[in-house]
Scaffold this active site. Structure first.
Site, mmCIF file in Angstrom:
data_model
loop_
_atom_site.group_PDB
_atom_site.id
_atom_site.type_symbol
_atom_site.label_atom_id
_atom_site.label_comp_id
_atom_site.label_asym_id
_atom_site.label_seq_id
_atom_site.Cartn_x
_atom_site.Cartn_y
_atom_site.Cartn_z
ATOM 1 N N LEU A 1 0.772 -1.205 0.087
ATOM 2 C CA LEU A 1 -0.095 -0.079 0.098
ATOM 3 C C LEU A 1 0.748 1.132 0.074
ATOM 4 C CD1 LEU A 1 -2.823 -1.089 2.549
ATOM 5 C CD2 LEU A 1 -2.780 -1.371 0.176
ATOM 6 N N HIS A 2 0.459 2.183 -0.617
ATOM 7 C CA HIS A 2 0.996 3.502 -0.740
ATOM 8 C C HIS A 2 -0.020 4.692 -0.643
ATOM 9 C CE1 HIS A 2 -0.469 3.450 -4.814
ATOM 10 N NE2 HIS A 2 0.190 2.241 -5.107
ATOM 11 N N HIS B 1 -3.455 4.162 -2.749
ATOM 12 C CA HIS B 1 -4.118 3.424 -1.946
ATOM 13 C C HIS B 1 -4.956 3.986 -0.679
ATOM 14 C CE1 HIS B 1 -1.430 0.227 -3.541
ATOM 15 N NE2 HIS B 1 -2.406 -0.315 -4.016
ATOM 16 N N GLN C 1 -5.059 -12.841 -12.935
ATOM 17 C CA GLN C 1 -4.987 -11.539 -13.825
ATOM 18 C C GLN C 1 -3.490 -11.289 -14.287
ATOM 19 O OE1 GLN C 1 -6.496 -8.939 -11.022
ATOM 20 N NE2 GLN C 1 -4.712 -7.458 -11.288
ATOM 21 N N ASP D 1 -6.241 3.091 -12.774
ATOM 22 C CA ASP D 1 -6.345 2.007 -13.660
ATOM 23 C C ASP D 1 -7.912 2.315 -14.511
ATOM 24 O OD1 ASP D 1 -4.345 -0.143 -12.725
ATOM 25 O OD2 ASP D 1 -5.139 0.778 -10.918
ATOM 26 N N GLN E 1 -9.719 -0.356 -16.037
ATOM 27 C CA GLN E 1 -10.272 -1.266 -14.752
ATOM 28 C C GLN E 1 -11.701 -0.754 -14.446
ATOM 29 O OE1 GLN E 1 -8.056 -3.273 -11.751
ATOM 30 N NE2 GLN E 1 -8.801 -1.373 -10.404
#
Ligand code: AMP
Length: 288
Positions: free
Chosen positions: A42-43, A46, A70, A161, A164
Site C-alpha cells: 500500500l502507498h 491506496h 490476472q 487504472d 479497470q
C-alpha cells in the site's frame, strides 16, 4: 520516559467463511460497508481510497490479494511486492475494520477449473488488454468474487487504472450489481509520477526517466488547451521528447465510455499511456 502510543492493528481475516460471518452481523446492524480492493504494498494512492471510504462508510474492508488469474505467465506475479505487516500498520492508521487477505487456494480452491467473467471485447482487448491477454477476465472475476463475499454498498477504485474502472462499471451495470462504484483521483508524487506499487522496482535513475509518462500527458493537455485538437499532431509533437530507451507500449486518446480511439481530442477524452522503463511496466492517464 516517552510513553509509546500503540495503535491496535487492523484485524486480518484470510478465510471467506469468517469474513462472511462478520459481514452478516454488520448487515444485520444496517452498517454501510465499503470495500477497497488492492493487491497490497500500500502507498498513498491506496490510502486516498481508504480515506474516501472512511468518509462515507460505517465499515471499511481493505482486501489484499495478488490475484494470480490476472497475470500472464511472463509477468511479475512471483516478485510482486508483499509487505503485509506494513500494510496492516497503514490500514490501522485509518481504523480499517478488517483486512481481507486470502490465499490463492482460499479464493480458487479448484485452481483453473473456474467460471470466469468476460468483459466485452471492445473494452478488454485494447490499451492494457492488447498485451495483457485475459488480464481483464481475471480482474472482473476477482472483483465479482470480492463483491459476492463482502456485499459492499460502495467500492472504491482509482482512476489510475482507468480501463479497470470502466470495465468494473460496465460489469455492475450488465449484471445488476447494486454496489456503488466510487472513482478516486490519481495520487502523484510532487514531480508528477503516479504512485504505483511497481515503482518500488525502479532504480533512482529509472524513476527520473519514468517522469516522461506524466510529463507527456501534461504536455498533451497543454497542446490541446493551446488549440491543437488533432491527436496525430499532438502525439507527433510529444513523441519527440520520448527517449528511445523508454519502450512505449501505447499512447492514445480514447472516448471515456467506449474506449474507442479518437482522432480528435475533446473535453472528457481519456489520454492514456503505458511504457516500460528499465523493464518495469508503468501506466498513467489523464482525463481532458
Ligand atoms: P492495486 O493494488 O495496484 O491493484 O491498486 C488497488 C487500487 O488502488 C486500484 O483501484 C487502483 O486504481 C488504486 N490506485 C493505485 N495507484 C493509485 C494512485 N496513484 N492513485 C489513486 N489510486 C490508485
Amino acid at each position: 520516559m516517552l510513553k509509546q502510543q500503540s495503535i491496535e492493528l487492523s484485524e486480518v481475516v484470510s478465510q471467506i467463511s469468517k469474513l462472511k460471518a462478520k459481514i452478516k452481523t454488520w448487515k444485520f446492524q444496517n452498517k454501510i460497508i465499503g470495500l477497497v480492493p488492492t493487491m497490497g504494498a500500500l502507498h498513498e494512492g491506496h490510502e486516498s481510497l481508504i480515506k474516501k471510504a472512511k468518509e462515507s462508510c460505517d465499515i471499511v474492508i481493505v482486501s489484499i490479494f495478488v490475484n494470480p488469474i490476472q497475470f500472464s505467465p511472463n509477468e511479475d506475479l512471483d516478485k510482486y511486492p508483499k509487505q503485509l505487516l506494513e500494510d496492516r500498520r497503514i490500514c490501522s492508521k485509518y481504523l480499517v475494520d478488517t483486512i481481507f487477505a486470502p490465499t490463492p487456494g482460499e479464493m480458487y480452491p479448484e485452481g483453473d477449473d473456474l467460471t470466469k467473467i468476460c468483459p466485452p471485447d471492445y473494452l478488454k482487448n485494447k490499451l492494457c488488454g492488447k498485451t495483457r491477454l485475459r488480464h481483464f477476465d481475471g480482474v472482473a472475476t476477482i472483483v465479482l468474487k470480492l463483491f459476492n463475499i463482502v456485499q459492499p454498498d460502495k467500492a472504491f477504485f482509482g482512476q489510475k487504472d482507468a480501463q479497470q474502472l470502466i470495465i468494473v462499471n460496465k460489469m455492475c451495470k450488465d449484471l445488476n450489481i447494486d454496489t456503488e462504484i466510487i472513482s478516486c483521483p490519481i495520487i502523484r508524487e510532487d514531480n508528477g509520477l503516479a504512485l504505483s506499487s511497481r515503482n518500488s522496482y525502479l532504480s533512482s535513475t529509472d524513476k527520473e526517466k519514468a517522469l516522461i509518462l506524466s510529463e507527456t500527458l501534461k504536455k498533451m493537455v497543454e497542446l490541446y488547451s493551446s488549440g491543437i485538437s488533432s491527436k496525430k499532431e499532438v502525439v507527433s509533437i510529444v513523441m519527440q521528447d520520448i527517449n528511445p530507451d523508454i519502450k512505449l507500449e501505447y499512447l492514445d486518446v480514447y472516448n471515456m465510455d467506449t474506449l474507442e480511439p479518437a482522432e480528435t481530442i475533446i473535453s472528457n477524452s481519456l489520454v492514456a499511456i503505458a511504457a516500460y522503463v528499465g523493464g518495469v511496466r508503468l501506466i498513467d492517464n489523464i482525463i481532458i
